[in-house]
Design an enzyme around this catalytic site. Sequence first.
Site, PDB file in Angstrom:
ATOM      1  N   LYS A   1      31.153   2.985  28.694  1.00 29.26           N
ATOM      2  CA  LYS A   1      32.147   4.066  28.800  1.00 29.26           C
ATOM      3  C   LYS A   1      32.177   4.932  27.547  1.00 29.26           C
ATOM      4  O   LYS A   1      32.713   6.051  27.584  1.00 29.26           O
ATOM      5  CB  LYS A   1      33.535   3.494  29.065  1.00 29.26           C
ATOM      6  CG  LYS A   1      33.738   2.913  30.461  1.00 29.26           C
ATOM      7  CD  LYS A   1      35.176   2.490  30.669  1.00 29.26           C
ATOM      8  CE  LYS A   1      35.408   1.900  32.060  1.00 29.26           C
ATOM      9  NZ  LYS A   1      34.835   0.543  32.201  1.00 29.26           N
TER      10      LYS A   1
ATOM     11  N   HIS B   1      34.785  -3.930  30.212  1.00 29.60           N
ATOM     12  CA  HIS B   1      35.582  -2.835  30.772  1.00 29.60           C
ATOM     13  C   HIS B   1      35.752  -1.767  29.695  1.00 29.60           C
ATOM     14  O   HIS B   1      35.643  -0.583  29.990  1.00 29.60           O
ATOM     15  CB  HIS B   1      36.932  -3.361  31.248  1.00 29.60           C
ATOM     16  CG  HIS B   1      37.746  -2.357  31.984  1.00 29.60           C
ATOM     17  ND1 HIS B   1      37.284  -1.700  33.103  1.00 29.60           N
ATOM     18  CD2 HIS B   1      38.996  -1.867  31.760  1.00 29.60           C
ATOM     19  CE1 HIS B   1      38.217  -0.864  33.543  1.00 29.60           C
ATOM     20  NE2 HIS B   1      39.258  -0.944  32.745  1.00 29.60           N
TER      21      HIS B   1
ATOM     22  N   CYS C   1      40.729   0.896  38.896  1.00 29.67           N
ATOM     23  CA  CYS C   1      39.454   0.976  38.182  1.00 29.67           C
ATOM     24  C   CYS C   1      38.542  -0.220  38.451  1.00 29.67           C
ATOM     25  O   CYS C   1      37.408  -0.245  37.972  1.00 29.67           O
ATOM     26  CB  CYS C   1      39.710   1.120  36.683  1.00 29.67           C
ATOM     27  SG  CYS C   1      40.740   2.552  36.302  1.00 29.67           S
TER      28      CYS C   1
ATOM     29  N   GLU D   1      40.512  -7.653  25.870  1.00 28.55           N
ATOM     30  CA  GLU D   1      39.244  -8.122  26.424  1.00 28.55           C
ATOM     31  C   GLU D   1      38.456  -8.999  25.457  1.00 28.55           C
ATOM     32  O   GLU D   1      37.946 -10.059  25.867  1.00 28.55           O
ATOM     33  CB  GLU D   1      38.400  -6.948  26.914  1.00 28.55           C
ATOM     34  CG  GLU D   1      37.218  -7.384  27.765  1.00 28.55           C
ATOM     35  CD  GLU D   1      36.527  -6.244  28.477  1.00 28.55           C
ATOM     36  OE1 GLU D   1      35.617  -6.513  29.283  1.00 28.55           O
ATOM     37  OE2 GLU D   1      36.892  -5.068  28.245  1.00 28.55           O
TER      38      GLU D   1
ATOM     39  N   HIS E   1      35.295   7.203  31.604  1.00 30.97           N
ATOM     40  CA  HIS E   1      35.781   6.225  32.577  1.00 30.97           C
ATOM     41  C   HIS E   1      35.783   6.854  33.972  1.00 30.97           C
ATOM     42  O   HIS E   1      36.562   7.768  34.248  1.00 30.97           O
ATOM     43  CB  HIS E   1      37.198   5.804  32.173  1.00 30.97           C
ATOM     44  CG  HIS E   1      37.725   4.622  32.916  1.00 30.97           C
ATOM     45  ND1 HIS E   1      37.069   4.067  33.989  1.00 30.97           N
ATOM     46  CD2 HIS E   1      38.855   3.883  32.733  1.00 30.97           C
ATOM     47  CE1 HIS E   1      37.786   3.041  34.444  1.00 30.97           C
ATOM     48  NE2 HIS E   1      38.865   2.915  33.702  1.00 30.97           N
TER      49      HIS E   1
ATOM     50  N   PHE F   1      44.497  -0.844  36.921  1.00 33.57           N
ATOM     51  CA  PHE F   1      45.958  -0.760  36.905  1.00 33.57           C
ATOM     52  C   PHE F   1      46.516  -1.631  38.024  1.00 33.57           C
ATOM     53  O   PHE F   1      45.938  -1.727  39.109  1.00 33.57           O
ATOM     54  CB  PHE F   1      46.416   0.677  37.099  1.00 33.57           C
ATOM     55  CG  PHE F   1      46.319   1.539  35.865  1.00 33.57           C
ATOM     56  CD1 PHE F   1      46.017   0.996  34.633  1.00 33.57           C
ATOM     57  CD2 PHE F   1      46.547   2.902  35.948  1.00 33.57           C
ATOM     58  CE1 PHE F   1      45.939   1.787  33.495  1.00 33.57           C
ATOM     59  CE2 PHE F   1      46.472   3.712  34.823  1.00 33.57           C
ATOM     60  CZ  PHE F   1      46.166   3.156  33.591  1.00 33.57           C
TER      61      PHE F   1
END
Length: 418
Positions: free
Chosen positions: A338, A306, A166, A317, A343, A404
């Site tokens: 998002k 994110h 991502c 975060e 996403h 990831f």
Amino acid sequence: MESKRVVVTGLGAITPIGNTVKEFWEGLVNGKNGAGEITRFDSALYKTHFACEVKGYNPDDFFDKKTARKYDLFAQFDIVAADEAIADSGITPENTNFDEVGVMLTSGIGGVNHFFNEMKEFFQNGDGTPRFSPFLITKMIVNMPSGVISIKYGFCGPNYATVSACASSAHAIIDAFNYVRYGKSKVVVAGGAGAAIGECGIGGFNSMHALSTRNDDPLTASRPFDLNRDGFVMGEGAGSLVLEEYEHAVARGAKIYAEVVGGGASADAYHITAPHPEGKGGILSMRRALADAELSPEAIDHINTHGTSTPAGDLAEPIAIKEVFGEHAYNISINSTKSMTGHLLGGAGAIEAIASILALKNGIIPPTINHFDDDPQIDSRLDFTFNQAKKRDIHYALSNSFGFGGQNATLIFKKFES
């Protein structure tokens, strides 16, 4: 090595809330929601029945039928967004040496649905004889959009794809930034796409317990930083940026959206899917971006997080932001787009970079929609721009993308000043 100024001169986007940059930005500012029932396949037996699909997309509007059959949907999205960005930038063979134009378009997964469908047909309908599409490989591999765009326009500069799940398109933009600022290219088209809404994509993320299963209310399923978030909502689409050496852009009279001033990257070195609980990778990535830009933490006005709406990610975060920015964290306008787009996986970094750039240019912070209840584990003094856009004069914006594998990328953009 002399470092040159790098500016953004072109933007392109196709997203669940708008199929052009103009539509995308209007959707963001107005809190438009891209979620709905999945139409790409029958999801009745799956844990999740909804996603943020691109609406009203017809490949015939962009490709002839023979050409469209050569490209997976992710590649089509990458190409469409890149075409818009290139046209927007105004680069032509008359004002730019195309030997010095690079292309760095990417995806987190590539043509996963095409590969799945080919394998399904082989095993279900075949007699064991190896019959496959001649485009099986080229529709699957992640670097193909970069190659297609270079062939289409004659761009002979650096040409490849970065892959970091991502964070893929954010890393692509960082690489493009470095090629231009160190004089290796005059112009680079950079961005990424995601198109994994299918049996394989939804089923795989369901098995990981990564997706929201709020099937009774898809429109409120993407809830970044909310107490009752239960996973991310799959999105699809693409974003593309044209990065250009400032002097080159000025010489040809280009319009300039913003300046790229810093990029940082790191690894969590912790877990293949879970973020470091103390935000270690995010801390390193943001600090490296600030150092690269030669900025103090107090310079940042806005952070596009994110912010995926996952239980663990949305805890880590804010911890990282507070560690990096200290008391100044409470002065920063934070958001997660998002909440509206879902996403886009490998395309997320690119469309969120565009959102950050347009926030700078227009002085508006898009909202984080779908906030209902504060999470006591998240500092409520942070300004997450919940539920309503906010006008604010912004000088520096930071955008985070985490993938990831614990792979992190941070970009910093500056409001353009000649």
